[in-house]
Design a protein around this motif. Structure first.
Motif, PDB file in Angstrom:
ATOM      1  N   GLY A  84      10.815 -16.770  -7.042  1.00 34.27           N
ATOM      2  CA  GLY A  84      12.126 -17.356  -7.279  1.00 34.27           C
ATOM      3  C   GLY A  84      12.542 -18.405  -6.281  1.00 34.27           C
ATOM      4  O   GLY A  84      13.622 -18.993  -6.419  1.00 34.27           O
ATOM      5  N   GLY A  85      11.719 -18.628  -5.257  1.00 35.59           N
ATOM      6  CA  GLY A  85      12.043 -19.653  -4.276  1.00 35.59           C
ATOM      7  C   GLY A  85      13.334 -19.412  -3.527  1.00 35.59           C
ATOM      8  O   GLY A  85      13.914 -20.333  -2.956  1.00 35.59           O
ATOM      9  N   GLY A  86      13.807 -18.165  -3.517  1.00 41.15           N
ATOM     10  CA  GLY A  86      15.046 -17.842  -2.825  1.00 41.15           C
ATOM     11  C   GLY A  86      16.295 -18.260  -3.567  1.00 41.15           C
ATOM     12  O   GLY A  86      17.399 -18.195  -3.007  1.00 41.15           O
ATOM     13  N   LEU A 139       1.910  -3.395  -5.842  1.00 41.19           N
ATOM     14  CA  LEU A 139       3.190  -4.108  -5.906  1.00 41.19           C
ATOM     15  C   LEU A 139       3.584  -4.601  -4.529  1.00 41.19           C
ATOM     16  O   LEU A 139       3.603  -3.832  -3.565  1.00 41.19           O
ATOM     17  CB  LEU A 139       4.281  -3.174  -6.448  1.00 41.19           C
ATOM     18  N   LEU A 140       3.897  -5.900  -4.440  1.00 39.93           N
ATOM     19  CA  LEU A 140       4.413  -6.506  -3.216  1.00 39.93           C
ATOM     20  C   LEU A 140       5.764  -7.121  -3.492  1.00 39.93           C
ATOM     21  O   LEU A 140       5.910  -7.938  -4.412  1.00 39.93           O
ATOM     22  CB  LEU A 140       3.452  -7.588  -2.713  1.00 39.93           C
ATOM     23  N   LEU A 141       6.777  -6.718  -2.707  1.00 42.31           N
ATOM     24  CA  LEU A 141       8.070  -7.381  -2.699  1.00 42.31           C
ATOM     25  C   LEU A 141       8.225  -8.093  -1.367  1.00 42.31           C
ATOM     26  O   LEU A 141       8.180  -7.462  -0.312  1.00 42.31           O
ATOM     27  CB  LEU A 141       9.215  -6.374  -2.881  1.00 42.31           C
ATOM     28  N   ASP A 142       8.385  -9.417  -1.406  1.00 41.41           N
ATOM     29  CA  ASP A 142       8.488 -10.234  -0.200  1.00 41.41           C
ATOM     30  C   ASP A 142       9.722 -11.115  -0.313  1.00 41.41           C
ATOM     31  O   ASP A 142       9.860 -11.869  -1.283  1.00 41.41           O
ATOM     32  CB  ASP A 142       7.215 -11.090  -0.060  1.00 41.41           C
ATOM     33  N   LYS A 143      10.632 -10.999   0.646  1.00 44.83           N
ATOM     34  CA  LYS A 143      11.870 -11.780   0.637  1.00 44.83           C
ATOM     35  C   LYS A 143      12.667 -11.523  -0.648  1.00 44.83           C
ATOM     36  O   LYS A 143      13.074 -12.447  -1.356  1.00 44.83           O
ATOM     37  CB  LYS A 143      11.580 -13.266   0.809  1.00 44.83           C
ATOM     38  N   VAL A 144      12.890 -10.267  -0.921  1.00 43.47           N
ATOM     39  CA  VAL A 144      13.598  -9.839  -2.127  1.00 43.47           C
ATOM     40  C   VAL A 144      14.864  -9.082  -1.738  1.00 43.47           C
ATOM     41  O   VAL A 144      14.872  -8.334  -0.756  1.00 43.47           O
ATOM     42  CB  VAL A 144      12.689  -8.960  -3.004  1.00 43.47           C
ATOM     43  N   LEU A 168       6.741  -3.456   0.923  1.00 41.63           N
ATOM     44  CA  LEU A 168       8.002  -4.178   1.012  1.00 41.63           C
ATOM     45  C   LEU A 168       8.009  -4.964   2.311  1.00 41.63           C
ATOM     46  O   LEU A 168       7.776  -4.406   3.385  1.00 41.63           O
ATOM     47  CB  LEU A 168       9.197  -3.219   0.994  1.00 41.63           C
ATOM     48  N   SER A 169       8.293  -6.265   2.237  1.00 40.80           N
ATOM     49  CA  SER A 169       8.356  -7.119   3.427  1.00 40.80           C
ATOM     50  C   SER A 169       9.576  -8.025   3.330  1.00 40.80           C
ATOM     51  O   SER A 169       9.765  -8.724   2.326  1.00 40.80           O
ATOM     52  CB  SER A 169       7.083  -7.974   3.533  1.00 40.80           C
TER      53      SER A 169
END
Length: 453
Positions: A84-86, A139-144, A168-169
């Motif tokens: 989502g590009g933030g 599953l990786l969540l980064d900056k979410v 999660l990161s």
């Protein structure tokens, strides 16, 4: 091969925890863009089209921030990266789960996932994971950001099952809730790595205000848990509860637990910030527990070893509580203070006020509690991780500090005229935060230089 992006300090910590092979995955061949540069082009139909082939999905919505309201859950079966590009928020409006992920590798980055819901007149399996249900997946969540997601049984925002592998990161989770695991719940066989999580104000009715883990391994580092709660009040993990019928490992490092416990009006027992049962070998290293209802509970079949850790000022119970053969071991260089029973974490751990500042922005991804001048935690640790919670290199001074925060060196000013000591203005909270941010930046530059060499 492709290695997902992590901040420098998180990449090193995650690689150390799981090994570089755990981060590697094949780059999806398909790529699609949602939108053509205008806000109106970023529709749910455009998202559905982009997701249909798996692969890498990005957004071109022509706006600083865009919310896409979904009309139903997205069921994915092919390896997919959603970036989502933030700028992108996906919301279910409190009506259904956002994503069902099945047996593939998935990455969510630069997104906000809000108001997913897995409750009501549903099949039992549909009452888990308000935002994401991951079955047998990586599953990786980064900056979410995860906000306002609800599940009736487990995993207010995320539920993982069938030996899933979840990382999660740089995730911020607020206001999520479930029966257990306000942010994330796991089933048997699941491996969970949490690095740079801020979990604030989440709720697990029966346990695990933020995390409820039943899998094979849980690693938590560089994270903050504050204001998370449960209703069930006996050692049930206001922030984290770990329980298993199989061999489970637990490692917590460089993390802060502040103000976690039970909801107002709960029974006059306690809800510890961290609770474990059937965890034969768990470690808590260089972490800080302060102002929780109770700090640590070790129940049946469990041994938790504390090292370089501060456990202080529990508000309604002893700092440490054991039950049914559970044990808390002194791994060295710990401090305990306050609570309703003296030296509840063990007679070998000194009982001293750690002299901590309030939770504040001191640099790094999450808030921390700085050590005040004269704290007995300063230069009193040994064998610490290479950095503190903020990513500041340890040690500063002759030895590393106890707890999640590495204190800066004291400012030494030569005497003034006539040999008189010069007056030094005391640092207020803002000044301390600026100094800490400067030290954090210097530590990051130092690590980059070392890495380049």
């Amino acid at each position: 091969m492709h290695i997902p992006f992590f901040p420098h300090r998180a990449r090193r910590g995650i690689a150390a925890a799981l090994g570089s092979a755990a981060l590697a995955c094949t780059v999806p061949a398909h790529a699609a863009v949602v939108g053509n540069g205008t806000l109106g082009s970023c529709t749910e139909a455009a998202l559905d089209s982009a997701l249909s082939g798996g692969g890498i999905v990005t957004f071109d919505c022509g706006e600083p921030a865009t919310t896409i309201v979904l009309s139903g859950p997205k069921v994915l079966t092919a390896a997919t990266t959603i970036d989502g590009g933030g700028k992108i928020t996906l919301t279910a409006g409190g009506a259904f789960r956002l994503f069902q992920l099945n047996n593939a590798a998935y990455t969510f980055t630069g997104l906000s996932l809000t108001n997913g819901q897995a409750v009501g007149v549903l099949a039992p399996e549909d009452k888990y994971g308000g935002a994401i249900y991951a079955s047998g997946s990586t599953l990786l969540l980064d900056k979410v950001t995860l906000t306002g997601n609800v599940a009736e049984i487990s995993g207010g925002a995320i539920f993982a099952s069938s030996s899933a592998n979840v990382t999660l990161s740089e995730v911020t989770a607020t206001g999520n809730r479930a029966g257990v695991g306000g942010v994330i719940g796991t089933g048997t066989g699941v491996t969970l790595l949490v690095s740079e999580l801020v979990a604030q104000g989440n709720h697990g009715t029966d346990g695990g205000g933020a995390i409820w883990h039943r899998g094979v391994a849980l690693t938590v580092q560089l994270s903050l848990f504050t204001g998370n709660t449960v209703d069930d009040t006996y050692g049930s993990g206001g922030a984290i509860f770990v329980t298993s019928t199989a061999t489970t490992t637990l490692a917590i490092a460089n993390s802060t637990f502040q103000g976690n416990g039970r909801t107002a009006g709960g029974a006059p027992t306690f809800a510890s910030a961290l609770g474990v049962a059937n965890v034969p070998s768990g470690t808590v290293t260089n972490s800080t527990f302060v102002d929780n209802v109770a700090a640590i509970f070790s129940g049946v079949g469990s041994t938790l070893t504390l090292k370089n850790t501060i456990v202080s000022s529990s508000t309604a119970a002893a700092n440490c509580v054991t039950d049914s053969g559970g044990a808390i071991a002194d791994g060295g260089n710990n401090l305990q203070y306050g609570g309703t029973a003296a030296q509840s974490c063990g007679a070998s751990i000194p009982d001293q006020n750690p002299q901590l500042a309030a939770l504040a922005n001191n640099g790094g991804f999450s808030q921390t509690m700085a050590l005040l001048a004269g704290s007995p935690a300063i230069d009193a640790g040994s064998g610490c991780p290479a950095t503190d919670q903020r990513g500041v290199a340890r040690p500063i001074g002759p030895a590393c500090d106890i707890g999640a925060f590495e204190a800066p060196l004291p400012v030494v000013v030569p005497p003034g005229p006539g040999g008189q000591a010069a007056a030094i203005p005391a640092l207020d909270g803002i000044g301390l935060a600026l100094l800490s941010a400067l030290v954090a930046g210097m530590g990051l530059l130092r690590r980059r230089k070392q890495s380049a060499e």
